[in-house]
Scaffold this active site. Structure first.
Site, short mmCIF file in Angstrom:
data_model
loop_
_atom_site.label_atom_id
_atom_site.label_comp_id
_atom_site.label_asym_id
_atom_site.label_seq_id
_atom_site.Cartn_x
_atom_site.Cartn_y
_atom_site.Cartn_z
N ASP A 527 10.05 11.36 8.81
CA ASP A 527 11.28 12.09 9.12
C ASP A 527 11.36 12.38 10.62
O ASP A 527 10.36 12.73 11.25
CB ASP A 527 11.32 13.40 8.32
CG ASP A 527 12.57 14.19 8.62
OD1 ASP A 527 13.67 13.68 8.37
OD2 ASP A 527 12.44 15.32 9.15
N HIS A 530 11.93 9.57 15.72
CA HIS A 530 12.20 9.36 17.14
C HIS A 530 11.80 10.54 18.01
O HIS A 530 11.65 10.39 19.22
CB HIS A 530 13.69 9.03 17.36
CG HIS A 530 14.61 10.06 16.78
ND1 HIS A 530 14.91 10.09 15.43
CD2 HIS A 530 15.26 11.10 17.34
CE1 HIS A 530 15.72 11.10 15.19
NE2 HIS A 530 15.96 11.73 16.33
N ASP A 628 21.29 11.65 4.12
CA ASP A 628 21.68 12.73 5.03
C ASP A 628 22.94 12.39 5.81
O ASP A 628 23.23 12.98 6.84
CB ASP A 628 20.54 13.10 5.98
CG ASP A 628 19.91 11.88 6.63
OD1 ASP A 628 20.43 10.76 6.43
OD2 ASP A 628 18.89 12.04 7.32
#
Length: 1507
Positions: A527, A530, A628
């Site tokens: 999750d 980045h 999401d």
């Protein structure tokens, strides 16, 4: 080859850092590292952290790989070190040489192998069909199977769970209160489930349902209410361990108090109510910030200096007479030191820089005070600068605050939070505040109390367009101060530091979390990958892979750059990157994504099992929508769910969806606010009943069929993809299997716009599908049904009941409701195309066809594949024998080709346009592109493109028949398959031809490196038999001479191989054969490669043309020969010596009969057999005539044979100096050596003047003659040569000179006359004033222009190779070092010292100007870099390096390999597959050069032979 080990080759190049290139490989592959041109010849070591067998992976432990050189040590072209890849993960490699350990490097990613089922069978990554579940919506663990069964019955084979841990107060799926504890919501009353029960369920799904499970890991943050973060606040960014955040915290508290005031309507009178509804209110926010908030908290003071305190300190230093410490000065600016504790006015001044910059005029108090005032003024300026900086930051903060308010309260697509309250503050808080609230001023005092300040923890979030490799909470970032963070107020950002020792509890805690996850789940989704610190993710994944080596790692990256994505993928070993169809704005873009994310083009060429490793893109997990993101029904329409899912399912990669999409849930299932449970599976459920679903719900029936199809396509090798944008809404995706040539074509009509409110055309374009449609795999449409309207259920997540899918599977065309009619529109020899007309392809529809080749094409392709098995076992699948195949095809091509000679191979593989035209043909030309370089297979191999033609000219009748029989199959297969099978035939023939060719050559070639073999092909390229004989006929008494019938007379004629000087200019006709070029190249291109008989014939053919004691330069079949060069005869003699040395029983050539074409100097040409003599008589005549002295005038002297030469130039002279034994000759009007450029420009007045006459004794001729007399003396001693010396008549007296005496004279005089000594008083030096370089050997001795003797040229290394005994080792070595420094270029040798006044490195034969030195290419040998001398230079270096000792020799070998590597690269890249005659300065291409030159190739083969 399908059944061979897959090998990928990574070429290493110096300083090539490939950390951002993605190299993906499967387990079982072998990765070979090979040296590129810039590294060959260097002592390179490759290091990798791939573990040694039996050891556990340690990211920081590297080991050196062992080099393997399968063909010996002659060069580095085949040298490699390898990794046998058996373990999944990310591995680093780097390489270095010399003192540099890291000259380049990168990463490789090895894919995991996933297994499912009781039998543990493999689930390929491209077969994955995944569905995401919000774990909190599954209810108690004992109800999970009923809810997860929906995924199973919908055809998914992988489930993605959001985190299963205890959630924080916000109830967000990704805000975890305890990473180690299972969410208590999963345990019903009076029962507590543990990770063991979860693991058992996951294992049950894997074994019984054949479904794998993965889950998220969240390393970035923890819930703000996590108990452990309160006990260990050092794990977050707080005001104690991160004091740089203090100004941001102060601002955050001030904004919170503004929230409280707004909630209490304290700013209503300022036009700012709690309910913000207009731009006027937004402007009021700005006004309050600038007028009240910012002035109140004075953030600039954290960055300013206490001026008076600093001035007082400075005054004290001045008064005490302190001096400047110059060693500590940094720059010429006054250095302000930021207070590490970030106190107001806490910054200090570097007083050393102050003392250096502010110097009083004297020591008096007034002078000191004046200086202090200067200092004070500067500090005030600096403080003002810091104030302005803060104004800039505050302006950005105000913009971000207002922007946040706009989104949360005014934007249509935002949450519209309503009035400002403490629950819904003006903006989300950036820091935790776990204490009772007081006044702002009182709260600000807490930051000076460490026991309190350590609990003010920074929240996590994300920063739009930020650098993902930068940690926005670390010093140097102003993200929190400038309010640029899009903040998650329920989570605390975690502070790991650089290593476990920096925060032991956090690393240990997260390691346990990782171990729990890896123990129970097949994979992880990273999750917020980045913004996860890379070193943290590396550590945790290494931990996970220790427990589960084949860990499947998934991530979604928002870096905005594929380049940056690759950093994360390669460093972390990410298996699949999440990609989303919802990112597409239209159907065209959605189709493009399918093409982008996997597969190769339909009809792609078959790739060999050993091939270069090329960078790729990350393996995709292509989802129709992620969990999401916004709901597609809201952004597009319900009708689009099915066709967009179908488009995604046809992608050649992992695919998937999120739970709710298939059930038409008309809103996003929020990871934060959703508390309802998913529906359970019930086959008998009715649409109106919430909480249960079945195949009639939503598009589940369609998704089941699509998921099955997706998995079938991946499992059965449908790896080729074609996407056709039929119209603006219709996308057709083809998946093709290259072994069976079966295709599956999905035609999808998208509905990005709601069909109820938008117009869609009823005219649907027809589809043209090549091949026979076997069945309709499925056809499905989104339809409405009478099931009532949607009402959001309070307990279960429910979808739109009024829509479902109407689906049929595995039906025939005539059963279709979507297809109107299908007819065959083209059924030619190679065309079988079905036209499909649609009638009910409404928006939201999908139809999938299974297409095969028509029966005739299937039969032909199967037969063709069967014939291709001899080239690659890849073609075994889908093959079948053809009982009616032509007889010629029943023979293996290898046995057919083994009957061909190397001369035949010249025709099959090469022959340039001029050679082809001599036979009445020419090379193929590609329309609108270019003509091929060769008529043979080498031309097609380089281009990779050619049209099929029936006119395949046979090399011999049998090969021609084979080609025609094979190509006949191509006439009956679909067009899109012709290129790949044409390529397969050509590649097969080409590689077979090469294999057969090399087997006909010497063991040096057969066992040699790739470079040796490429160079050896130069022998085939240059040596051939044209339509007209190029050589004069050999003696009829000579055995083993090839004959053929003459094309015109049909009489028998000799057809000996001749050697072309260069391509394309010297390849055919009268200009094909040159004596000098032939015998400089003959050793390398014929003797070394094992073409002994053909070499013999060439030697004897030239011998027959002997005249005046010389052999011709331009041969012209002997009849049109020109005897105008002094060196060709000596190269001929050197080749005879080499023949005798290299060829078994080679001295037999000395007695071979030679037919004299010219019995006397003045006789006319005689036919073969009129006068035969043994070869040794011709040798003796050449030696005798030189000692006697050769003087004659060329026949037909004048413009008819040379339009540029002056009259004096036609006078030929070659003699031997009786005192030194040196051969000498020529005059200043002719050029009798290889440097033979004659001036051509009237304008520049160089016409008729040789640029390089090299008259006198040219150094290489002296060397060649020394080699000859030494050899003849030895032969005579062995009784193999009847003459002990030469007998001449001089002044009426007969004189005899033995070869031993001649040899001795040259030996005694060479270094005296040729070496340019360091001693300026050297008595042997006649022209000391002309010396400009010492320690070299002269280019000539006794030239008519004495300065020419002293020019540095690349000729004396030739003498070093053929007569090394003439040189003192140390002197030779020094001279070679000078040559290397001054003359050695990238590919060739400069033909003149660049320090010479007439040096010019660029050759332009077309340029005609007033410059005497360059006009019309006058500088041909005055600087341009010729390749063939490189071979002699390197051979000389190797010879004398051996004499200098092992260290010197080893260094020389590296030099030689490095130099040769550049030729290897050129050879590989050249469309001519050759080496040029010359280059311009510094290796630049010269358009006037032959693209492939015989002696250039030959001389390098000789170097490799020496090695």
């Amino acid at each position: 080859m399908l059944h061979n080990k897959q090998v990928r080759v990574l070429i290493l190049n110096d300083m090539e850092k490939l950390e951002r290139a993605l190299f993906r490989l499967d387990q079982g592959f072998e990765l070979q590292f090979r040296l590129g041109a810039t590294l060959q010849g260097k002592n390179v070591t490759v290091y990798t952290n791939y573990p040694v067998q039996g050891e556990i992976f340690d990211r920081h432990k590297f080991q050196a790989l062992t080099w393997v050189n399968p063909t010996g040590k002659e060069d580095d072209s085949d040298k490699f070190c390898a990794l046998d890849l058996q373990i999944a993960g990310s591995y680093q490699y780097y390489f270095g040489y010399g003192n540099e350990e890291k000259n380049g490097g990168g990463y490789i990613v090895v894919n995991p192998v996933l297994r499912v089922g009781v039998d543990n069978h493999i689930l390929p990554l491209d077969c994955i069909a995944i569905q995401t579940y919000l774990a909190k919506c599954l209810g108690p663990l004992d109800e999970w199977l009923d809810r997860l069964r929906v995924a199973k019955e919908s055809g998914y084979n992988m489930i993605h769970f959001t985190p299963l841990q205890t959630l924080g107060l916000s109830r967000s799926c990704y805000s975890l209160a305890d990473q180690l504890e299972l969410n208590p919501d999963f345990s019903p009353s009076r029962k507590k489930y543990t990770w063991t029960e979860v693991g058992n369920l996951v294992e049950k799904l894997k074994k019984e349902w054949e479904m794998l499970c993965i889950t998220d890991v969240v390393y970035n943050h923890t819930a703000a209410n996590s108990k452990w973060i309160r006990e260990h606040p050092e794990c977050g960014y707080n005001l104690v361990n991160s004091p740089h955040l203090k100004p941001a915290w102060v601002l955050d508290r001030a904004i919170w108090h503004l929230t409280c005031d707004l909630a209490e309507d304290k700013y209503v009178d300022r036009g700012l109510p709690a309910l913000i509804q207009s731009d006027r209110h937004l402007n009021a926010i700005r006004s309050v910030l600038w007028q009240d908030v910012f002035p109140r908290i004075k953030l600039w003071e954290f960055f300013q200096v206490d001026v008076e305190k600093a001035v007082a300190q400075f005054r004290t230093l001045l008064q005490s007479g302190s001096k400047v410490d110059k060693s500590k000065l940094k720059g010429k600016q006054l250095r302000i030191i930021q207070d590490p504790n970030y106190r107001r006015y806490g910054n200090t001044v570097d007083m050393n820089s102050a003392l250096a910059l502010f110097i009083p005029h004297g020591n008096s108090p007034s002078a000191v005070e004046e200086c202090c005032n200067w200092f004070r003024n500067r500090l005030q300026e600096i403080n003002e600068e810091r104030y302005k900086d803060m104004q800039y930051h505050q302006e950005q903060a105000a913009n971000c605050i207002v922007g946040n308010v706009v989104y949360e309260r005014l934007a249509d697509h935002g949450p519209k939070l309503g009035p400002v309250t403490k629950k819904h503050p003006l903006v989300t808080r950036y820091f935790t505040f776990p204490f009772n609230e007081t006044t702002l001023e009182q709260e600000l005092q807490l930051m000076h109390q460490p026991d309190k300040a350590c609990h003010f923890l920074a929240h996590n979030g994300w920063v739009m367009a930020d650098d993902p490799l930068r940690n926005f909470a670390e010093p140097g970032s102003n993200v929190y101060l400038r309010r640029e963070l899009i903040c998650w107020g329920d989570s605390v950002k975690l502070r790991y530091g650089n290593k476990p020792e920096d925060c032991p509890y956090l690393w240990a805690h997260m390691k346990k979390y990782t171990e729990i996850t890896a123990k129970h789940f097949s994979g992880m989704r990273l999750d917020n990958c980045h913004s996860t610190p890379l070193h943290v993710a590396e550590y945790m994944l290494d931990t996970a892979r220790t427990l589960r080596p084949d860990l499947y790692v998934v991530a979604e990256l928002f870096t905005g750059s594929e380049d940056l994505d690759n950093i994360f993928v390669t460093r972390l070993g990410i298996s699949s990157l999440i990609r989303e169809a919802m990112s597409a704005g239209d159907s065209h873009e959605e189709g493009r994504l399918v093409y982008r994310f996997g597969g190769e083009p339909v009809g792609a060429f078959v790739q060999p099992s050993l091939r270069p490793l090329v960078p790729g893109i990350a393996h995709a997990m292509f989802l129709d929508v992620t969990h999401d993101n916004e709901c597609p029904i809201q952004l597009r329409s319900a009708y689009d769910s099915l066709p967009s899912s179908a488009i995604v399912s046809m992608a050649c990669c992992a695919t998937g969806s999120t739970r709710g999409y298939d059930e038409f849930v008309p809103h996003q299932i929020s990871v934060v606010t959703e508390e309802r449970l998913y529906s359970k599976w019930n086959p008998q459920a009715t649409p109106a009943v919430a909480g249960e679903v079945n195949l009639q719900s939503g598009i589940i029936a369609g998704k089941l069929a699509l998921n099955r199809l997706h998995q079938e396509l991946a499992a059965k090798g449908f790896i080729q993809v074609y996407v056709d944008q039929v119209d603006e809404d219709i996308v057709a995706v083809t998946r093709h299997c290259p072994s069976t040539h079966q295709s599956v074509v999905a035609v999808c009509r998208t509905a990005f716009r709601n069909p109820k409110t938008s117009h869609y055309s009823d005219d649907v374009p027809p589809m043209f599908i090549p091949g026979k449609i076997e069945e309709i795999v499925l056809e499905a449409r989104t339809v409405e049904r009478p099931a009532g309207r949607y009402k959001k259920n309070e307990k279960s997540i429910n979808g739109l009941p009024e829509y479902t899918v109407e689906i049929k599977e595995h039906i025939q065309l005539n059963e279709s409701k979507i297809v109107k009619q299908a007819k065959v529109t083209s059924k030619g020899r190679s065309e079988f195309v079905q036209e499909i007309a649609f009638e009910h392809l409404t928006p939201g529809s999908v139809i999938v066809f299974r297409v095969s080749l028509d029966p005739k094409a299937q039969e032909i392709v199967a037969a063709l594949r069967n014939l291709l098995i001899q080239f690659s076992r890849h073609y075994e699948s889908g093959s079948a024998a053809d009982d009616e195949a032509a007889a010629i095809l029943r023979m293996p091509l290898t046995s057919i080709m083994s009957k061909l000679t190397l001369a035949d191979m010249n025709v099959l593989l090469f022959r340039c346009d001029a050679e082809e035209q001599e036979d009445g043909g020419g090379c193929y030309s590609i329309p609108s592109w270019m003509a091929l370089k060769y008529g043979g297979l080498q031309g097609t191999k380089w281009t990779g493109v050619i049209s099929v033609t029936e006119d395949v000219r046979p090399v011999s009748q049998i090969v021609g028949k084979w080609f025609q029989a094979m190509f006949s199959y191509l006439k009956h297969i679909p067009r899109y398959l012709i290129p790949c099978y044409f390529d397969a035939i050509l590649v097969g023939v080409y590689t077979t031809a090469l294999d057969v060719t090399f087997k006909k050559m010497s063991s040096f070639v057969q066992n040699g490196s790739t470079f040796v073999k490429l160079l050896a092909l130069g022998s085939v390229q240059m040596c051939g038999v044209g339509r007209f004989p190029a050589l004069p006929p050999l003696s009829p008494a000579l055995k083993d001479v090839p004959y053929r019938p003459n094309n015109v007379t049909k009489e028998k004629e000799q057809c000996c191989v001749s050697l072309a000087a260069g391509l394309p200019h010297f390849s055919s006709g009268i200009f094909r054969c040159w004596g000098r070029d032939t015998f400089i190249a003959l050793r390398g291109l014929m003797l070394v490669v094992g073409r002994h008989l053909e070499a013999r014939n060439i030697i004897l053919a030239f011998a027959g043309t002997l005249r005046h004691g010389l052999i011709p330069n331009l041969l012209g079949q002997g009849i049109c020969a020109r005897f105008n060069c002094r060196d060709a005869v000596w190269w001929w003699l050197q080749c005879i010596q080499d023949y005798c040395t290299i060829v078994p029983s080679g001295t037999d050539i000395l007695t071979c009969p030679v037919s004299r074409m010219y019995p006397t100097d003045d006789s006319s040409p005689q036919p073969a057999g009129v006068m035969d003599q043994p070869l040794h008589d011709f040798i003796q005549e050449a030696m005798q005539r030189h000692m006697q002295g050769i003087e004659f005038r060329e026949r037909n002297a004048g413009p008819q044979i040379d339009q540029n030469m002056r009259d004096e130039g036609f006078n030929i002279q070659a003699k031997v100096n009786p005192d030194t034994g040196f051969v000498y000759g020529g005059n200043r009007f002719n050029c009798g050596t290889w440097m033979d450029k004659m001036g051509e420009s009237d304008r520049a007045r160089n016409k008729g003047m040789p640029a390089t006459p090299r008259d006198g004794s040219a150094v290489e001729i002296v060397g060649l003659s020394k080699s000859a007399v030494r050899w003849l003396a030895e032969l005579h001693k062995q009784g193999l040569y009847p003459y002990a010396g030469v007998t001449i008549h001089r002044d009426g007296t007969q004189l005899s000179v033995t070869y031993e005496d001649w040899d001795r004279k040259i030996q005694d005089n060479f270094e005296k006359m040729f070496y340019v000594s360091h001693d300026p008083m050297d008595p042997n030096e006649k022209h000391a004033d002309l010396v400009h370089k010492r320690g070299i050997y002269k280019d000539s001795f006794g030239a008519s222009s004495p300065w020419c003797d002293y020019q540095l040229r690349p000729n004396f290394p030739i003498t070093m190779v053929v007569a090394p005994e003439l040189f003192t080792v140390e002197k030779a070595w020094e001279a070679l070092e000078i040559v290397e420094k001054k003359l050695l270029g990238p590919l060739g040798m400069k033909t003149l010292d660049p320090d010479d006044m007439v040096y010019c490195g660029d050759y332009d034969n077309a340029l005609d100007n007033d410059n005497y030195n360059v006009a019309r290419g006058f500088n041909y040998h005055q600087g341009p870099e010729w390749l063939w001398p490189v071979g002699y230079f390197l051979r000389a270096k190797l010879y004398f390096a051996r004499k200098m000792g092992k260290d010197t020799y080893d260094k020389t070998v590296y030099l030689v390999k490095n130099v040769l590597s550049r030729h290897y690269v050129h050879l590989e890249r050249s469309p001519w597959k050759g080496l040029p005659e010359l280059t311009n300065a510094n290796g630049q291409h010269c358009p006037f050069s032959c693209e492939s030159q015989a002696w250039s190739i030959a001389s390098l083969l000789e170097v490799l032979h020496d090695l």
